[in-house]
Scaffold this active site. Structure first.
Site, PDB file in Angstrom:
ATOM      1  N   LYS A 492       0.495  -5.365 -13.473  1.00 52.32           N
ATOM      2  CA  LYS A 492      -0.830  -6.028 -12.885  1.00 52.32           C
ATOM      3  C   LYS A 492      -1.715  -4.551 -12.954  1.00 52.32           C
ATOM      4  CE  LYS A 492      -0.368  -5.786  -8.550  1.00 52.32           C
ATOM      5  NZ  LYS A 492       0.307  -6.737  -7.357  1.00 52.32           N
ATOM      6  N   ARG A 592      -2.900 -15.536   2.292  1.00 50.51           N
ATOM      7  CA  ARG A 592      -3.779 -15.321   0.956  1.00 50.51           C
ATOM      8  C   ARG A 592      -3.578 -16.207   0.209  1.00 50.51           C
ATOM      9  NH1 ARG A 592      -2.803  -9.501  -1.957  1.00 50.51           N
ATOM     10  NH2 ARG A 592      -0.702 -10.643  -2.621  1.00 50.51           N
ATOM     11  N   TYR A 720     -27.638  16.116  -7.984  1.00 52.18           N
ATOM     12  CA  TYR A 720     -29.016  15.903  -7.714  1.00 52.18           C
ATOM     13  C   TYR A 720     -29.164  15.886  -5.982  1.00 52.18           C
ATOM     14  CZ  TYR A 720     -28.171  12.273 -11.443  1.00 52.18           C
ATOM     15  OH  TYR A 720     -28.491  12.207 -13.296  1.00 52.18           O
ATOM     16  N   MET A 769     -22.280  10.562 -12.564  1.00 48.42           N
ATOM     17  CA  MET A 769     -21.484   9.656 -13.629  1.00 48.42           C
ATOM     18  C   MET A 769     -20.190   9.970 -14.944  1.00 48.42           C
ATOM     19  SD  MET A 769     -22.838   6.399 -15.515  1.00 48.42           S
ATOM     20  CE  MET A 769     -24.324   5.693 -14.638  1.00 48.42           C
TER      21      MET A 769
HETATM   22  C1  LIG Z   1       1.570  -6.119  -6.861  1.00 51.74           C
HETATM   23  C2  LIG Z   1       2.645  -6.621  -5.361  1.00 51.74           C
HETATM   24  C3  LIG Z   1       3.629  -6.258  -5.960  1.00 51.74           C
HETATM   25  C4  LIG Z   1       3.466  -4.956  -5.240  1.00 51.74           C
HETATM   26  O1  LIG Z   1       3.542  -4.053  -4.674  1.00 51.74           O
HETATM   27  P1  LIG Z   1       3.465  -2.992  -3.924  1.00 51.74           P
HETATM   28  O2  LIG Z   1       3.141  -2.198  -2.743  1.00 51.74           O
HETATM   29  O3  LIG Z   1       2.487  -2.212  -5.046  1.00 51.74           O
HETATM   30  O4  LIG Z   1       4.749  -2.128  -4.466  1.00 51.74           O
HETATM   31  C5  LIG Z   1       4.192  -7.404  -4.744  1.00 51.74           C
HETATM   32  N1  LIG Z   1       4.064  -8.514  -4.861  1.00 51.74           N
HETATM   33  C6  LIG Z   1       2.890  -8.493  -4.977  1.00 51.74           C
HETATM   34  C7  LIG Z   1       2.760 -10.434  -4.686  1.00 51.74           C
HETATM   35  C8  LIG Z   1       2.136  -8.414  -5.704  1.00 51.74           C
HETATM   36  O5  LIG Z   1       1.191  -8.654  -5.548  1.00 51.74           O
END
Ligand SMILES: *Cc1c(COP(=O)(O)O)cnc(C)c1O
Length: 825
Positions: A492, A592, A720, A769
């Site tokens: 992701k 969540r 700045y 920036m």
């Molecule tokens: C992002 C995520 C992981 C991975 O977690 P890490 O701490 O990066 O290993 C595992 N399970 C779910 C549901 C996640 O969203």
């Protein structure tokens, strides 16, 4: 079956130890392969026999211990396969290579030592190229498997062998010695680092010296006291006639060497057989000088003794870059820039890398004459032609008189040019789109100009991703979970900032079991880049359901609402394609997304009524796997997941995969690994449980360049709002990176430090920036120098601590406008 019965002639076959290296071979090529099924730490070759059989491989060496009834049954289904059953496939491969080696009575240089093996080997081959036809180890193939593969191609035409030998455990050198049988030895040096596997430095030296048990001449540097001592104590005892050529710049030795400065480099001076030699080399760092001296002595031992000839060749030595770089180019092309060596084995490695990329793109090879192969052109170009066909190259662009002369041997679509200029002027390159292009040429063809045609112009801030480190990290977690537990890798958020498609291609090559993305779009992107692994989508929205079907992406369903929407969609659409299986998330404490424990029974009932929905997995996510204080809570989460999954199973009548652990959990709570784990940040180089930080390597280096340097007086201000007040006369450098690139604004005003020429330089004033100012007073910096914002020199966790955040935010914060460059050492 014993090795005596294993009587295949080496010239009729070639060994295959990694099933992935054979892609879509010609039947002829595969028929010549013999696959050695090796049980390694990360892979068991026996699992891939049927797959290779389908690709026309017919000869297999298997291990008795691995022959379970299932495997025997599987093998019985392969009619015309020839199968040898041995005690150890690796031993058989090694013994076979040793027997092959013993047929050749030529000088063979064997190189061992802690550092410099590969460079010494490459330089020696370069220096000797006009005098010898050399077979050498490709890259750093110096292991128990690598050495046999390196020696195997030796044939009657070779007049020299150069092989390196590396060991990590006691007793490994014995086997390598019998395979290499060096007539000349080079012991490069001995480092103190990483004594893992050895009781002491002495033991390590003694073990390495076994390589030279039967060697005629050994070259080493006398100032490595352990090497000198053990050589006299141990080696002399078993090999009393060995000629020792020790060299030193300070103490008395067989050869006394001096290094002095001269324009653009150094001068190496020594005396050999009563003749003085003055050899200029184009570099001055101590490691290169040491390597060059080893090479010079080896050349002298081999009879290349004309000073003028040596001077000419040494002046042209170049640093050995073993990097294979993958870059994005214009017109949606991907470029592989291989400036590494120019021999057949190097080509084979580069072609493997090419074939690992995106399956949907055309594979193009731009190749010059190969100048360092030690093969006659009549044999060389047909061999290249076979290799190109086997590695599924779609198109060849040949540059140079030699390769053009042999154009009729190539069967893939191809075109030829006499010179690089002719290729550039033809305009042909401008028409290439959506391809992966491997550019590989001898130095004299100046293929940089070809690369420059393609590479996107951009500001010079890059995030370099080390694909070897990524593989190392994957293997670390793989070993932790063992072969019975699957691995889903979280890609992701642009693979935590590292670049989704490229990372996913590598993961596909390494055969992970699953990928996961946050949104359907990300999954579509992966499919469009040729990723075929199963992909879970964690946040599917009804607008994207159509895409889930079209691209075979598997939704995570976490509530009755989303489950119901999915069911409605399927009812209305009645898709003609297969319905992807689903994944159910249980909320065991994160609060969540997910079904609560009290909802599981109703969920089970609903699924039972809709048997068309196949549940691939049931999972949950730990809230505190990285901290010991939450272990009791993690245990409770585990229990809730197990109970929930069991309940669902009773409704479904089958058992979906169960998974709970993320990266930190794999290290801290291995007892909860279940059927699969979900690997994230650990793969990208941060060991978040903090229990084993040394086991994981950083994969990303964010770097930029110094655009300008100013000398400023104490009391002046920088940036700045005049926030950077100087309390000393300072040299201030402006870097081409700012918060829009992902260099966090909180790192301004001395909070962050940037690595320049080995010195950590604090930021001065606020981060802008697109620019950041740093104090380079302590670093001997010049405009154009490289500056490292994070990487092995500046740990990401350190940066994160400084601004009160977590490494995840630093990694995913690197903007997509920063170009990613992927490389393998
Ligand atoms: C992002 C995520 C992981 C991975 O977690 P890490 O701490 O990066 O290993 C595992 N399970 C779910 C549901 C996640 O969203």
């Amino acid at each position: 079956m014993t090795i005596q019965e294993f009587d295949i002639n080496t010239s009729d076959v070639y060994p295959l130890t990694d099933s992935r290296q054979l892609l879509s071979p010609t039947p002829g090529g595969a028929a010549k392969a013999i696959f050695f099924a090796i049980q390694g730490e990360h892979h068991d070759g026996h699992r891939f026999i049927t797959e290779l059989y389908r690709k026309n491989v017919r000869q297999f060496v298997v291990e008795t211990a691995a022959l379970t009834p299932e495997l025997r049954h599987e093998l019985a289904q392969l009619p015309d396969a020839r199968i040898w059953e041995v005690g150890s496939s690796l031993r058989t491969l090694q013994e076979w290579a040793a027997r092959h080696r013993s047929q050749f009575d030529i000088p063979v240089v064997g190189i061992t030592g802690s550092n410099g093996k590969t460079i010494v080997k490459e330089w020696l081959a370069q220096i000797l190229a006009p005098d010898f036809r050399t077979q050498k180890s490709p890259k750093s193939y110096n292991s128990q498997v690598g050495v046999p593969l390196s020696v195997w191609p030796l044939n009657e035409q070779h007049t020299l062998g150069i092989f390196e030998a590396g060991i990590s455990k006691p007793a490994e050198m014995q086997a390598l010695q019998t395979i290499i049988k060096p007539t000349i030895g080079i012991f490069t040096n001995i480092g103190s680092a990483h004594n893992e596997g050895f009781r002491s430095q002495k033991q390590k030296v003694a073990e390495k010296l076994r390589l030279f048990r039967q060697t005629g001449t050994l070259i080493y540097r006398k100032s490595y006291a352990e090497i000198d001592e053990e050589t006299h104590l141990l080696l002399k005892a078993v090999n009393p006639t060995i000629r020792l050529i020790s060299w030193s710049t300070g103490q008395p030795a067989e050869v006394v060497v001096s290094f002095t400065h001269h324009t653009n480099g150094m001068l190496i001076r020594l005396e050999w057989e009563d003749r003085p030699y003055h050899i200029r080399v184009p570099f001055s760092d101590p490691a290169s000088l040491e390597n060059a001296t080893h090479v010079l002595l080896a050349a002298l031992v081999l009879g290349v003794t004309d000073e003028a000839v040596l001077q000419d060749r040494f002046a042209r030595l170049r640093p050995v870059s073993m990097r294979l770089e993958l870059k994005e180019g214009i017109h949606r092309n991907l470029l592989i820039d291989d400036t590494y060596n120019n021999d057949l084995a190097g080509l084979s490695i580069a072609l493997d890398f090419l074939s690992q990329q995106d399956a949907t793109r055309q594979k193009v090879l731009v190749l010059s004459d190969l100048l360092e192969t030690g093969m006659a052109a009549d044999d060389l170009y047909p061999a290249i032609a076979r290799m190109i066909t086997e590695k599924a190259v779609g198109q060849l662009i040949g540059v140079g008189p030699e390769i053009s002369r042999f154009q009729s041997v190539f069967t893939v679509p191809s075109r030829f040019y006499a010179t690089t200029n002719e290729l550039l002027q033809s305009g042909y390159l401008n028409g290439l789109t959506d391809s992966v292009i491997l550019v590989k040429g001898a130095r004299r063809f100046s293929f940089e100009t070809v690369i420059n045609r393609f590479v996107q112009k951009s500001h010079r801030t890059v995030l370099e991703i080390n694909l070897d480190a990524l593989t190392h990290n994957l293997n670390f977690y793989r070993n932790r979970v063992g072969s019975q537990t699957k691995i889903m890798v979280m890609v992701k958020a642009f693979a935590y900032g590292s670049g989704s498609a490229e990372v996913a291609s590598l993961l596909q090559y390494h055969r992970v079991d699953y990928l996961a993305v946050a949104y359907a779009d990300e999954g579509v992107g992966l499919r469009e880049n040729g990723i075929q692994l199963p992909i879970m989508v964690m946040n599917p929205s009804p607008q994207a359901f159509r895409q889930l079907i079209d691209y075979q992406l598997e939704p995570e369903l976490y509530s009755f609402r989303i489950l119901d929407e999915w069911l409605q969609f399927l009812k209305q659409e009645k898709p003609s394609m297969a319905i992807p299986p689903i994944h159910l998330k249980l909320d065991t404490g994160m609060h969540r997304l997910g079904f609560l424990p009290g909802e599981v029974a109703a969920l089970g009932q609903l699924l039972k009524e809709n048997p068309a929905l196949r549940v691939a997995s049931v999972f949950s996510h730990l809230v505190g796997s990285d901290e010991a204080e939450h272990t009791a809570f993690s245990q409770e989460q585990y229990r809730l997941l197990i109970d929930g999954a069991a309940q669902l199973e009773s409704y479904l009548g089958y058992r979906p995969l169960r998974h709970l652990l993320n990266s930190a959990g794999i290290v801290r709570l291995p007892e909860f690994k279940l059927d699969m784990v979900r690997l994230g940040i650990g793969l990208y180089g941060v060991e978040s449980s903090k229990l084993e930080p040394q086991q994981v390597q950083p994969i990303g280096t964010l770097k930029t360049v110094i655009s300008q340097i100013k000398e400023l007086k104490a009391g002046e201000t920088v940036g700045y709002s005049r926030r950077g007040v100087l309390d000393h006369n300072a040299r201030i450098a402006t870097l081409a990176i700012g918060y829009a690139d992902g260099y966090d604004r909180r790192l301004g005003n001395g909070v962050g430090q940037v690595w320049v020429n080995g010195v950590l330089c604090p930021t001065v004033g606020s981060v802008c920036m697109d620019m950041t100012m740093i104090d380079v007073t302590a670093a001997s910096a010049q405009e154009g120098d490289e500056a490292i914002l994070f990487g092995p020199q500046v740990p990401i966790s350190d940066l994160a601590n400084r601004i009160g955040t977590i490494p995840y935010e630093i990694l995913t914060g690197v903007s997509e406008r920063v170009k990613r460059v992927f490389y393998r050492e």
